[in-house]
Write an enzyme that holds these catalytic residues in place. Structure first.
Site, PDB file in Angstrom:
ATOM      1  N   ALA A 146       0.816  -1.281   0.021  1.00 54.67           N
ATOM      2  CA  ALA A 146       0.083  -0.026  -0.052  1.00 54.67           C
ATOM      3  C   ALA A 146       0.765   1.287   0.024  1.00 54.67           C
ATOM      4  CB  ALA A 146      -1.160  -0.031   1.276  1.00 54.67           C
ATOM      5  N   ARG A 191      -9.832  19.441 -29.813  1.00 50.88           N
ATOM      6  CA  ARG A 191      -9.259  19.942 -30.925  1.00 50.88           C
ATOM      7  C   ARG A 191      -9.735  21.568 -31.053  1.00 50.88           C
ATOM      8  NH1 ARG A 191     -10.922  16.011 -35.599  1.00 50.88           N
ATOM      9  NH2 ARG A 191     -10.073  17.337 -36.715  1.00 50.88           N
ATOM     10  N   HIS A 192      -9.334  22.045 -31.933  1.00 51.10           N
ATOM     11  CA  HIS A 192      -9.667  23.607 -32.146  1.00 51.10           C
ATOM     12  C   HIS A 192     -11.122  23.534 -32.860  1.00 51.10           C
ATOM     13  CE1 HIS A 192      -9.372  22.295 -36.344  1.00 51.10           C
ATOM     14  NE2 HIS A 192      -7.858  21.539 -36.005  1.00 51.10           N
ATOM     15  N   LEU A 215     -10.221  25.056 -43.573  1.00 53.53           N
ATOM     16  CA  LEU A 215      -9.751  23.830 -44.364  1.00 53.53           C
ATOM     17  C   LEU A 215     -10.503  22.443 -44.227  1.00 53.53           C
ATOM     18  CD1 LEU A 215      -5.703  24.566 -44.815  1.00 53.53           C
ATOM     19  CD2 LEU A 215      -7.885  24.966 -46.394  1.00 53.53           C
ATOM     20  N   ASN A 216     -10.634  22.043 -42.859  1.00 50.98           N
ATOM     21  CA  ASN A 216     -11.553  21.190 -42.536  1.00 50.98           C
ATOM     22  C   ASN A 216     -12.742  21.107 -43.268  1.00 50.98           C
ATOM     23  OD1 ASN A 216     -11.152  21.485 -38.747  1.00 50.98           O
ATOM     24  ND2 ASN A 216     -10.017  20.196 -40.170  1.00 50.98           N
ATOM     25  N   GLY A 254      -3.979  20.020 -42.411  1.00 51.38           N
ATOM     26  CA  GLY A 254      -2.757  21.009 -42.243  1.00 51.38           C
ATOM     27  C   GLY A 254      -3.005  22.379 -42.468  1.00 51.38           C
ATOM     28  N   ARG A 265      -5.958  28.381 -35.782  1.00 50.95           N
ATOM     29  CA  ARG A 265      -7.316  27.752 -35.142  1.00 50.95           C
ATOM     30  C   ARG A 265      -7.429  27.367 -33.615  1.00 50.95           C
ATOM     31  NH1 ARG A 265      -4.127  24.388 -38.538  1.00 50.95           N
ATOM     32  NH2 ARG A 265      -4.220  22.265 -38.294  1.00 50.95           N
ATOM     33  N   GLU A 303      -0.019  20.792 -35.172  1.00 43.49           N
ATOM     34  CA  GLU A 303      -0.183  19.304 -35.796  1.00 43.49           C
ATOM     35  C   GLU A 303       0.733  18.972 -36.520  1.00 43.49           C
ATOM     36  OE1 GLU A 303      -2.042  17.150 -35.675  1.00 43.49           O
ATOM     37  OE2 GLU A 303      -3.741  16.834 -37.150  1.00 43.49           O
ATOM     38  N   TYR A 306       3.688  10.126 -36.912  1.00 41.12           N
ATOM     39  CA  TYR A 306       3.142   9.985 -35.961  1.00 41.12           C
ATOM     40  C   TYR A 306       4.126   9.655 -34.562  1.00 41.12           C
ATOM     41  CZ  TYR A 306      -1.922  10.331 -36.438  1.00 41.12           C
ATOM     42  OH  TYR A 306      -3.086  10.808 -36.581  1.00 41.12           O
ATOM     43  N   HIS A 315      -4.859  19.587 -31.799  1.00 37.90           N
ATOM     44  CA  HIS A 315      -5.037  19.015 -33.170  1.00 37.90           C
ATOM     45  C   HIS A 315      -5.627  17.432 -33.300  1.00 37.90           C
ATOM     46  CE1 HIS A 315      -3.623  23.060 -34.836  1.00 37.90           C
ATOM     47  NE2 HIS A 315      -3.073  22.917 -33.703  1.00 37.90           N
TER      48      HIS A 315
END
Lengths: 537, 558
Positions: free
Chosen positions: A138, A345-346, A351-352, A358, A395, A415, A455, A480
Site C-alpha cells: 500500500a 481540438r480547435h 480547411l476542415n 494541415g 485555429r 499539428e 506519428y 489538433h
C-alpha cells in the site's frame, strides 16, 4: 512520377536498424530485430545469397496486418524512440538508401542492409533495464509501476511490468488471510518464493528473448537479501538494475491507497470493506519487522530513487544512464493530487470544411460557434486553477481566445507536419502521391510524410507536454487531431486507469476521421484508396 | 507579392507577449515587456490614442540594433523559451494577427496588441526564482552557479549570477589572509554582511526591475539563520527560493577544486601555490564550525536539491514548479569527469556547392574527402569510448559512415527547417521573398522562416541534445551549420544576438574541453577545401534595401 520511381528503387529492402546495439555477454540478443515489411507491398525482398550477416537476419516477415500476433505489435513499437536511432560502421561498398516509409537514411552493403555487422561488442546506454520496486504494501508501488510502464511504452521503450502479487493470485486461487504473509508461514514463504522466481523467469524471457528494453519487477522486495538476489540475477543476465522505493509514513495516504486499490482486489472479493482493511493492515505488519529501507551508506553502490511521502522529497543515487535519468525525471514530476485533463481540438476550420489537411487556417463559422460553446462549458465546469494550452496555430488560438482566460501557446502542440501533402485533400494526395498514400495506410504510426513528420515523430515532440501535464493539475489542451490522438494514447493505455468522459458540445462539424481502408496495397485502385475518406465540400 | 502585402498589414504593431504573466504583490512587474521593434523597419507604430492599456505600454522603442543598450539585449532573450508563449483573454473586438518576424498569432484589440489586459492576478509557474547556493568553500558552488546560469540563459530564461565573493573583492581591494573569514573577526563580518546585502539588492534590481527570471545567489550560506534571511527576502519580493547545496567530503575532490579555480583567484595573485592552498584550507575551517547542512527534517518545508559527492547522489525536496524541475533535472545530469566534445558539420554537400540552403543532398567529392580525413583525425586522437552522433540527414550520415564506428542518428539534430526557402540560393530568397530576407537580417535569432523554424525554435529542439551531451563523456557531433551554432553558443556562453553569426566553417572540427568555469576551444581545419557558407549580417537590413545591398555578404558559389 519521377519522385516515385526513385523511391521504388530505394525500397527494395526493408530497413535494418531494428536491432538493439548491445551485446552484453549472456544477453543473447545479437540478432537484429525483425525488419519492417510493408504489408501487401509490391516490393520484393532483397536477394539474400552469400552474405552470412544477411542469412542471420530473419527472412521477409508475414504481413503484419491487424491479424498479426501481439509480438509483432511490440516490435512495431520496438525501437527506443527515446534514444536516437543507431547505425553502424563503414565498409567500402556501403551506400545510403532511403527507407520509403520513414524517410530515414540507412547504410546498405551490396544492396543489403548493413546495420548489423558492426555492432559487435558495443554496448550503448540502452541495455535492458530491470526496475525493481521496493516498499511495504500500500505504498503505491503498483501505481508507480503501471504508470512508469505506460510512459516508457509511449515514448517508445518496450516495457512490461511483472507483478508478483498477480503470480501469487494465479497460483493460489483463493486468498484466505494475512496469515499467508506471516514471516514464519513456511508454506507461504515457499509459494511466494516460487512466484518471485516465476516472475523473474518471465523477466528474463521478456528482456533477453522478446526484445523488451525495460522490465518493472513489482513486489515488496523489502529485505536487502532479496534485493541482492535480484541484483545478481540482473548482473548475470546483463541487465542494469535500478531500484525504486516508495516510503510513506502518513497513515492517511496509506488508508487512501487501501481504499482506492486494495478493497477492489480479488483477494477481498468476499469480505466487507472493514474486514478487508483490517486484514490488509495486518498484512503490512507482516513485512514491517524485516523491512530494510534503501540506505545512503549500506546501499551506496546501487542505483536507486527513493520517493518519500508521495513525492515530497526524493533521494537519488548513482543514476547510470540515459534511461535511468529519464525515469528519475518522470517519477519526480508525477503526483497524485486529484485533477482532470480536458482535451479537445480547435473548432472546425476553413480547411476542415474543404477536406484539406494541415495548413494554418482560421475557424469556420461553426468553429467559432464551438469556441463559444467551449467557453460556456468551461465556465460551467467551474474548474479550479484551470490552465489552458494551445498550439501556435491560428485555429487553436482562435478557439482559446473565446474563453476569455489566459492561455499558453506551445509550438510543440502544432499539428503533425504533413510535408509535401500540407493543405491537400486526400483525393489530391492519392492523385499526386499514390505510393505515399498506400505506405501511410500500411503503417500510419511510423509513416513519415515526405519533408514532414510521422506519428512516431509527433510522440517524441510531445514528450515535454506529457511531462508538464503530469506536473500540472487541471489543464485544458486545445490541440489538433493527430496531436490529440498521441496525448490520448498516453492517458488511455489500459492498465494505468483514467476515466474518460466524452462531451459533444452540440455544434455540428465535419468528420475528419479517415479509417484504415481494407486495401492498403500500393497497387490498389483510386476508389479503394479513397473509400474511407469522410465527406467534405 | 500578395503574401507580403498581407504581412505588411499584419505588421502594424509589435507583438505584445513579452511580458511576464505574474503579478505577485510587491513584484512591480505589471507592465508588459518592451515590444519587439524591427530595426530600420518601414512599419509604423500603432496609433496609441484613447486606450489606457496602450498608454501604459512603452512607446515605440528606438531601433534595437547593434548599438542598443544592454537592457534591450536582455529583453530580446527575455521571454522564457523554456515555457511556452503566454497569451491573454478575450474581448469581443479581439482579432488574431500574425507577427511577421516570428510567424506567431497574437491577439489585437482594435488594432492594438491585446496581450496585456487580461493578465492581472494570474501567477503562472514562471515567477522569478531565486537560487541560493549552499556549501563550504571549494565545493563547486561557483562552477554550478555559472553552469546553471549559462544553461538557463541558453534555453531562454534570463538568468544572472551574483557572486558575493566578487563583491567582497570589489570592496576590499587587497585580500590578506584567511583571518578575514574568522568567525570572530568583527570587521570581516561587517564587510561580508555588507557585500551580501549589496548582492541581494542587485538581485532585487535584476528580478524586479530588469525583467530577470532567475537569480543565482552564489555564497556559502552555510548557516540556517542566513538562509532564513534570504528566504524571507525572497518571500517579501515575490520570488520563489530554491536552495542548491553541494556537499563533498572527498579530500581529493576538494584539493582538485582548489588547484583548478582557487589558485588562479585574484586573492592569491601574490602567493606561491602552497601558500595559497594552505590559506584556503584555513579559510574552509573558518566555516566548518557553524556549517549547518540542509536537513531532511529541519528544512523539510524548503525547496532544495542537495548534491552529494559531485553527483553520486541527490536529495531533492519540494520541487515547486516547472523551472525548479528543469533545474533539478539539469543538475542531476551534469558531471565533472574530464572529456572533450567534438563538433563538426557534415562534409561539403552538393547543395553547398551550388549555394543552396537546406535540402537533403549527398556529399560532394570534397565532402567525401573530408569524411575520410575526419576518420583519420578521429583515429589519431585515440579517444576513449567516443560516441558519434549524426542528424537524420543524408549528408551527416554519409560523413559518419566513413568513420567505421557505430553512430547514433538524432532527428532533432537535423538542420534548421527553412520552410518555403528550402533548397533556395540566397539570391532566390531575395528575389522571391525580399521582405522575409530583410526581416531575417534584422533579427536572425528570432526570425522564423515561413512554414519553417527560427534559431529560437532550434534551441528548444536541441535542448535534449545538450542534456544528453552533459550526461555523456567523449562525443563527436556531426551536424549542420545552424545546429552547430546553437550547440556552440551553449558551450561558449554566447548571447542570442551573436549565436546566428558564430563561425562554423565546413571541414573544421571544434574540440571543446571543459576547463575551470569555461570551455577551451581548439579549431582544427582538416585541410580539405570547401565552399564558404557563412553569410555575415549586411549593413543594410531595411525592408527597402536594394537587391545588391541584400546580397552583399552572400559567399561565393557556383
Amino acid at each position: 512520377m519521377g519522385i516515385f520511381s526513385a523511391r521504388l528503387n530505394q525500397a527494395l529492402c526493408g530497413p535494418a536498424w531494428l536491432w538493439r546495439p548491445c551485446s552484453v555477454q549472456g544477453f543473447g540478443l545479437e540478432g537484429p530485430r525483425r525488419p519492417f515489411h510493408p504489408e501487401h507491398s509490391r516490393f520484393s525482398p532483397p536477394r539474400r545469397t552469400g552474405s552470412p550477416s544477411a542469412a542471420a537476419r530473419p527472412g521477409p516477415a508475414p504481413p503484419a496486418g491487424p491479424a498479426a500476433p501481439r509480438g509483432a505489435e511490440v516490435e512495431r513499437r520496438g525501437r527506443s524512440r527515446s534514444r536516437p536511432r543507431m547505425a553502424a560502421a563503414a565498409s567500402p561498398a556501403r551506400e545510403l538508401t532511403q527507407n520509403p516509409l520513414q524517410k530515414t537514411w540507412e547504410p546498405y552493403d551490396n544492396g543489403l542492409p548493413a546495420g548489423h555487422s558492426a555492432q559487435r561488442g558495443v554496448c550503448m546506454t540502452n541495455c535492458p533495464t530491470l526496475i525493481v520496486m521496493v516498499g511495504l504494501p500500500a505504498r503505491g508501488k503498483t501505481y508507480i509501476s503501471k504508470k512508469l510502464t505506460r510512459y516508457l511504452n509511449w515514448i517508445g521503450v518496450p516495457t512490461k511490468e511483472f507483478n508478483v502479487g498477480q503470480y501469487r493470485r494465479d497460483l493460489v486461487k483463493k486468498y484466505k488471510s494475512f496469515e499467508f504473509f506471516l514471516p514464519d508461514n513456511e508454506e507461504g514463504l515457499k509459494i511466494r518464493k516460487q512466484c518471485a522466481l516465476a516472475a523473474l523467469n518471465d523477466v528474463r524471457q521478456y528482456l533477453s528473448e522478446e526484445n523488451g528494453h525495460v522490465a518493472v519487477f513489482d513486489a515488496t522486495n523489502t529485505t536487502r537479501e532479496r534485493r541482492e538476489t535480484i541484483y545478481k540475477f540482473g548482473e548475470e543476465n546483463g541487465y542494469k538494475t535500478f531500484f525504486v522505493e516508495s516510503v510513506c509514513v502518513d497513515p492517511e495516504v496509506i488508508a487512501a491507497n487501501i481504499v482506492q486499490v486494495k478493497l477492489g482486489s480479488p483477494d477481498y472479493v468476499d469480505c466487507s470493506n472493514d474486514e478487508a482493511t483490517e486484514d490488509f493492515m495486518k498484512r503490512i505488519e507482516c513485512y514491517k519487522n524485516s523491512y530494510e529501507t534503501l540506505d545512503e551508506n549500506l546501499d551506496k553502490d546501487l542505483s536507486y530513487i527513493k520517493i518519500m511521502d508521495v513525492g515530497r522529497s526524493y533521494l537519488v543515487n548513482r543514476v547510470m544512464d540515459h534511461i535511468q535519468s529519464r525515469i528519475v525525471y518522470y517519477l519526480m514530476n508525477i503526483h497524485v493530487t486529484p485533477r482532470s485533463i480536458y482535451l479537445c481540438r480547435h473548432g472546425e476550420s476553413e480547411l476542415n470544411l474543404k477536406g484539406r489537411i494541415g495548413g494554418d487556417p482560421g475557424l469556420s463559422v461553426r468553429g467559432k460557434e464551438f469556441a463559444k460553446s467551449l467557453a460556456q462549458f468551461i465556465n460551467e465546469q467551474n474548474i479550479k486553477d484551470l490552465k489552458v494550452w494551445t498550439s501556435q496555430m491560428k485555429r487553436t488560438i482562435q478557439t482559446a481566445e473565446a474563453l476569455g482566460v489566459p492561455y499558453e501557446q506551445w509550438k510543440v502542440l502544432n499539428e503533425i507536419d504533413a510535408g509535401v501533402c500540407e493543405e491537400m485533400t486526400y483525393e489530391e494526395i492519392q492523385e499526386n502521391y499514390p505510393l505515399e498514400f498506400a505506405l501511410r495506410d500500411q503503417d500510419k504510426y511510423r509513416y513519415r510524410y515526405p519533408k514532414g513528420e510521422s506519428y512516431e515523430d509527433l510522440v517524441q515532440r510531445l514528450e515535454p507536454v506529457i511531462m508538464e501535464l503530469e506536473r500540472q493539475e487541471n489543464v485544458l489542451v486545445i490541440c489538433h487531431q493527430a496531436v490529440m490522438r498521441c496525448l490520448l494514447a498516453y492517458f488511455l493505455d489500459k492498465p494505468a486507469g483514467c476515466k474518460v468522459e466524452s462531451i459533444f458540445l452540440n455544434v455540428e462539424a465535419v468528420n475528419t476521421h479517415r479509417d484504415k481502408p481494407e486495401n492498403v496495397g500500393v497497387d490498389r485502385s483510386r476508389e479503394e484508396a479513397l473509400r474511407t475518406v469522410p465527406n467534405h465540400l
